[in-house]
Design a protein around this motif. Sequence first.
Motif, PDB file in Angstrom:
ATOM      1  N   PHE A 185       0.807  -1.214   0.000  1.00 53.93           N
ATOM      2  CA  PHE A 185       0.000   0.000   0.000  1.00 53.93           C
ATOM      3  C   PHE A 185       0.843   1.269   0.000  1.00 53.93           C
ATOM      4  N   ASN A 186       2.091   1.177   0.435  1.00 53.47           N
ATOM      5  CA  ASN A 186       2.927   2.382   0.442  1.00 53.47           C
ATOM      6  C   ASN A 186       3.631   2.611  -0.887  1.00 53.47           C
ATOM      7  N   ASN A 187       3.408   1.734  -1.864  1.00 58.87           N
ATOM      8  CA  ASN A 187       3.936   1.961  -3.208  1.00 58.87           C
ATOM      9  C   ASN A 187       3.000   2.866  -4.005  1.00 58.87           C
ATOM     10  N   THR A 188       3.553   3.533  -4.998  1.00 58.49           N
ATOM     11  CA  THR A 188       2.745   4.335  -5.921  1.00 58.49           C
ATOM     12  C   THR A 188       2.527   3.524  -7.192  1.00 58.49           C
ATOM     13  N   TYR A 189       1.280   3.153  -7.433  1.00 53.00           N
ATOM     14  CA  TYR A 189       0.942   2.355  -8.612  1.00 53.00           C
ATOM     15  C   TYR A 189       0.208   3.223  -9.630  1.00 53.00           C
ATOM     16  N   THR A 190       0.660   3.178 -10.855  1.00 51.02           N
ATOM     17  CA  THR A 190      -0.038   3.828 -11.967  1.00 51.02           C
ATOM     18  C   THR A 190      -0.091   2.839 -13.129  1.00 51.02           C
ATOM     19  N   PHE A 191      -1.172   2.912 -13.897  1.00 54.83           N
ATOM     20  CA  PHE A 191      -1.352   2.009 -15.032  1.00 54.83           C
ATOM     21  C   PHE A 191      -1.907   2.823 -16.196  1.00 54.83           C
ATOM     22  N   ASN A 192      -1.485   2.480 -17.409  1.00 52.45           N
ATOM     23  CA  ASN A 192      -2.028   3.229 -18.543  1.00 52.45           C
ATOM     24  C   ASN A 192      -1.842   2.463 -19.844  1.00 52.45           C
ATOM     25  N   ASN A 193      -2.730   2.776 -20.775  1.00 56.75           N
ATOM     26  CA  ASN A 193      -2.568   2.391 -22.167  1.00 56.75           C
ATOM     27  C   ASN A 193      -3.055   3.564 -23.009  1.00 56.75           C
ATOM     28  N   ALA A 239      -4.759   0.223   4.939  1.00 55.33           N
ATOM     29  CA  ALA A 239      -4.347  -0.836   4.003  1.00 55.33           C
ATOM     30  C   ALA A 239      -5.505  -1.767   3.655  1.00 55.33           C
ATOM     31  N   ILE A 240      -6.681  -1.164   3.465  1.00 55.58           N
ATOM     32  CA  ILE A 240      -7.871  -1.919   3.072  1.00 55.58           C
ATOM     33  C   ILE A 240      -8.214  -1.676   1.610  1.00 55.58           C
ATOM     34  N   ARG A 241      -7.980  -0.452   1.149  1.00 55.37           N
ATOM     35  CA  ARG A 241      -8.423  -0.055  -0.188  1.00 55.37           C
ATOM     36  C   ARG A 241      -7.418   0.898  -0.813  1.00 55.37           C
ATOM     37  N   TYR A 242      -7.051   0.650  -2.074  1.00 54.43           N
ATOM     38  CA  TYR A 242      -6.138   1.508  -2.812  1.00 54.43           C
ATOM     39  C   TYR A 242      -6.932   2.151  -3.949  1.00 54.43           C
ATOM     40  N   PRO A 243      -7.389   3.397  -3.772  1.00 53.01           N
ATOM     41  CA  PRO A 243      -8.273   4.020  -4.771  1.00 53.01           C
ATOM     42  C   PRO A 243      -7.515   4.742  -5.892  1.00 53.01           C
ATOM     43  N   PHE A 244      -8.093   4.672  -7.080  1.00 55.06           N
ATOM     44  CA  PHE A 244      -7.547   5.338  -8.258  1.00 55.06           C
ATOM     45  C   PHE A 244      -8.586   6.280  -8.858  1.00 55.06           C
ATOM     46  N   ILE A 245      -8.107   7.299  -9.556  1.00 61.00           N
ATOM     47  CA  ILE A 245      -8.972   8.042 -10.464  1.00 61.00           C
ATOM     48  C   ILE A 245      -8.721   7.496 -11.864  1.00 61.00           C
ATOM     49  N   ILE A 246      -9.757   7.526 -12.695  1.00 58.61           N
ATOM     50  CA  ILE A 246      -9.674   7.015 -14.068  1.00 58.61           C
ATOM     51  C   ILE A 246      -9.663   8.193 -15.032  1.00 58.61           C
ATOM     52  N   LEU A 247      -8.603   8.273 -15.807  1.00 57.44           N
ATOM     53  CA  LEU A 247      -8.477   9.328 -16.813  1.00 57.44           C
ATOM     54  C   LEU A 247      -8.786   8.766 -18.188  1.00 57.44           C
ATOM     55  N   ASP A 248      -9.752   9.350 -18.862  1.00 57.04           N
ATOM     56  CA  ASP A 248     -10.058   9.038 -20.254  1.00 57.04           C
ATOM     57  C   ASP A 248      -9.018   9.768 -21.105  1.00 57.04           C
ATOM     58  N   LYS A 249      -8.068   9.028 -21.671  1.00 57.17           N
ATOM     59  CA  LYS A 249      -6.961   9.665 -22.391  1.00 57.17           C
ATOM     60  C   LYS A 249      -7.378  10.209 -23.753  1.00 57.17           C
ATOM     61  N   ILE A 250      -8.429   9.641 -24.319  1.00 53.86           N
ATOM     62  CA  ILE A 250      -8.895  10.140 -25.616  1.00 53.86           C
ATOM     63  C   ILE A 250      -9.438  11.554 -25.487  1.00 53.86           C
ATOM     64  N   ASN A 251     -10.221  11.783 -24.437  1.00 56.35           N
ATOM     65  CA  ASN A 251     -10.828  13.098 -24.218  1.00 56.35           C
ATOM     66  C   ASN A 251     -10.113  13.917 -23.148  1.00 56.35           C
ATOM     67  N   ASN A 252      -9.058  13.340 -22.577  1.00 49.71           N
ATOM     68  CA  ASN A 252      -8.229  14.016 -21.584  1.00 49.71           C
ATOM     69  C   ASN A 252      -9.051  14.572 -20.416  1.00 49.71           C
ATOM     70  N   ASN A 285      -9.552   4.260   4.502  1.00 47.31           N
ATOM     71  CA  ASN A 285      -9.314   2.850   4.228  1.00 47.31           C
ATOM     72  C   ASN A 285      -7.985   2.608   3.524  1.00 47.31           C
ATOM     73  N   TYR A 286      -7.509   3.607   2.799  1.00 45.04           N
ATOM     74  CA  TYR A 286      -6.153   3.504   2.239  1.00 45.04           C
ATOM     75  C   TYR A 286      -5.128   3.463   3.376  1.00 45.04           C
ATOM     76  N   ASN A 287      -5.289   4.340   4.347  1.00 41.08           N
ATOM     77  CA  ASN A 287      -4.359   4.389   5.481  1.00 41.08           C
ATOM     78  C   ASN A 287      -4.415   3.119   6.325  1.00 41.08           C
ATOM     79  N   LEU A 294      -4.521   6.639 -11.897  1.00 42.77           N
ATOM     80  CA  LEU A 294      -3.617   7.360 -11.009  1.00 42.77           C
ATOM     81  C   LEU A 294      -4.139   7.267  -9.586  1.00 42.77           C
ATOM     82  N   PRO A 295      -3.261   7.156  -8.594  1.00 41.82           N
ATOM     83  CA  PRO A 295      -3.740   7.096  -7.211  1.00 41.82           C
ATOM     84  C   PRO A 295      -4.576   8.326  -6.855  1.00 41.82           C
TER      85      PRO A 295
END
Length: 200
Positions: free
Chosen positions: A5-13, A67-80, A63-65, A19-20
Amino acid sequence: MNFEFNNTYTFNNNIVELLPLTAINKNLLKEIALQNPNITKYSPIIFNDETSIDNYLSDAFLNYNKAIRYPFIILDKINNKVVGTTSICNVSNKDKRLEIGFTWLAKTAQGTAINKNVKFLLLCFAFETLQFERVELKTDERNLQSRKAILKLGATEEGTLRSHTLMYDGYRRNTVYYSILKDEWQQIKSTIFSDCYSNQ
């Protein structure tokens, strides 16, 4: 590999970026929530005004603190633009399993390729990077749209837990559980998610 949970995870295509959720970007999510007041109709925690949205986001950070839940925001890259949120939660490094949940999208993003690509990125991470054995998903028995969407991901419906979760209005919902297993992933990836390869 363990999920930390203390890592920064990002994912994209080419379609989405995860993004966290942070104190800096939470207002982007808050804006979507205000524009879509019934978006969490089947969630135990509903928001329909600024106060309830603040409570929802505070709960995510709490819940992140824990270590129950790691929330992300979702970015639509086509429409930014930010279009919603998802989370990794209920992680068991010992049992090599996690849950993908707390997912909601703005109405403009529903029925598009957004959700499928979000799930693709998280499933690749769970099975190929973490080498976990099981990914769980669950939803309200009444949420037919969500149930159909989960099945389209190749998940197996495992059963219904009766009177499982207390809802915001006092209703006790039945919760339907689904899973995808590591030994099923390559087949699911090469068929159901075959169109996601070109988005890498």
